[in-house]
Design a protein around this motif. Structure first.
Motif: not given
Length: 304
Positions: A139-140, A142-144, A149, A174, A207
């Motif tokens: 999850f982290s 993906a945001g970077e 998601v 994210t 988000q």
């Protein structure tokens, strides 16, 4: 002539289907095999999709990796490559023990061009939540990487809402999409009322986006699914039209009301009944997706 065409395109609502699937035809399955036990019962190949999109005047779409191919993304990747600027890919996160995890997700995003990642909580190991080590890492990351998601809460939002809220709180960078109204049906029980309340409460996380997709999955009625119309109104009121997306759930919708009805007739009917402005409808039907996945759909594709 070109100036008139561009002027007409500018006034036309750009329609982006934020949720559909494709899978290989039986003939294509020799090259793109199905996952054992997940052989499709409906046609869902890209030629069939293209026919339906043309009829419904849908300009582009977000393809969600289907369970029929599970973690083998080769078919969807081939479609993205074949039709650049028309289709955007959402890969399937692999949280299984010894599975692809973060590394495979990074490869799909960086090398295959996927712009979103689906979290299917039922693929996590038994007794594990989406907030476990691999879940938070994916999850982290993906945001970077700028990927969105998506959460598929097929068995009910209340089973997974705590995980979603924890991830949103810990990793606010994210972006998140909630599939199919969070699988919330028009409330007929206290649990269903609570699920809907919890979905609306996600609006406090800037988000989070919600898909008004797969009406047939959450409605208790047949087309045009009038019991769902108030839910669309409430979602726009809570999140704002700029965080609400339209989606079909093709090809399953083709066996229900039909793709053109879901993408053309249904919003046209609803536009005359709900208290949404024409600008709000433009956002829901396409502009939200175009903004969320900026640059994903080529202008030349949308104009044609």
């Amino acid at each position: 002539m070109m100036a008139k065409r561009e002027e007409a395109a500018a006034t036309k609502t750009r329609r982006i289907d934020s949720h559909l699937h494709v899978w290989a035809s039986p003939k294509e399955a020799n090259q793109f095999p199905y996952f054992p036990g997940q052989e499709p019962t409906l046609p869902g190949n890209v030629d069939y999709l293209l026919e339906n999109m043309e009829e419904a005047e849908v300009d582009g779409a977000l393809i969600i990796q289907p369970i029929n191919h599970k973690f083998d993304h080769s078919y969807v990747s081939s479609i993205i490559r074949k039709y650049p600027g028309k289709y955007v890919g959402c890969c399937l996160a692999d949280p299984t023990d010894g599975g692809g995890g973060v590394r495979e997700m990074e490869r799909l995003i960086a090398q295959e061009g996927y712009r979103a990642v689906r979290f299917n909580p039922y693929l996590w190991p038994a007794g594990e939540n989406m907030t476990n080590k691999v879940g938070k890492a994916m999850f982290s990351r993906a945001g970077e990487l700028g990927a969105v998601v998506g959460f598929m809460c097929f068995k009910g939002l209340l089973l997974h809402i705590d995980d979603i809220e924890e991830l949103c709180l810990e990793f606010p960078a994210t972006a998140v999409m909630i599939d199919h109204f969070g699988f919330c049906k028009p409330a007929q029980s206290k649990d269903e009322e609570e699920a809907w309340r919890r979905l609306l409460s996600l609006a406090r996380f800037p988000q989070v986006y919600v898909k008004t997709s797969a009406f047939f999955r959450v409605s208790r009625q047949s087309f045009p699914y009038e019991d769902i119309w108030p839910l669309v109104q409430q979602l726009v009121e809570a999140f704002g039209a700029k965080r609400v997306l339209w989606g079909s759930d093709f090809p399953f919708v083709a066996a229900e009301c039909g793709y053109a009805k879901a993408c053309q007739e249904l919003p046209s009917i609803m536009a005359t009944k709900l208290l949404l402005s024409s600008e709000e409808w433009e956002w829901v039907l396409g502009r939200t997706a175009l903004q969320l996945f900026a640059g994903a759909w080529q202008e030349s594709i949308l104009v044609s």
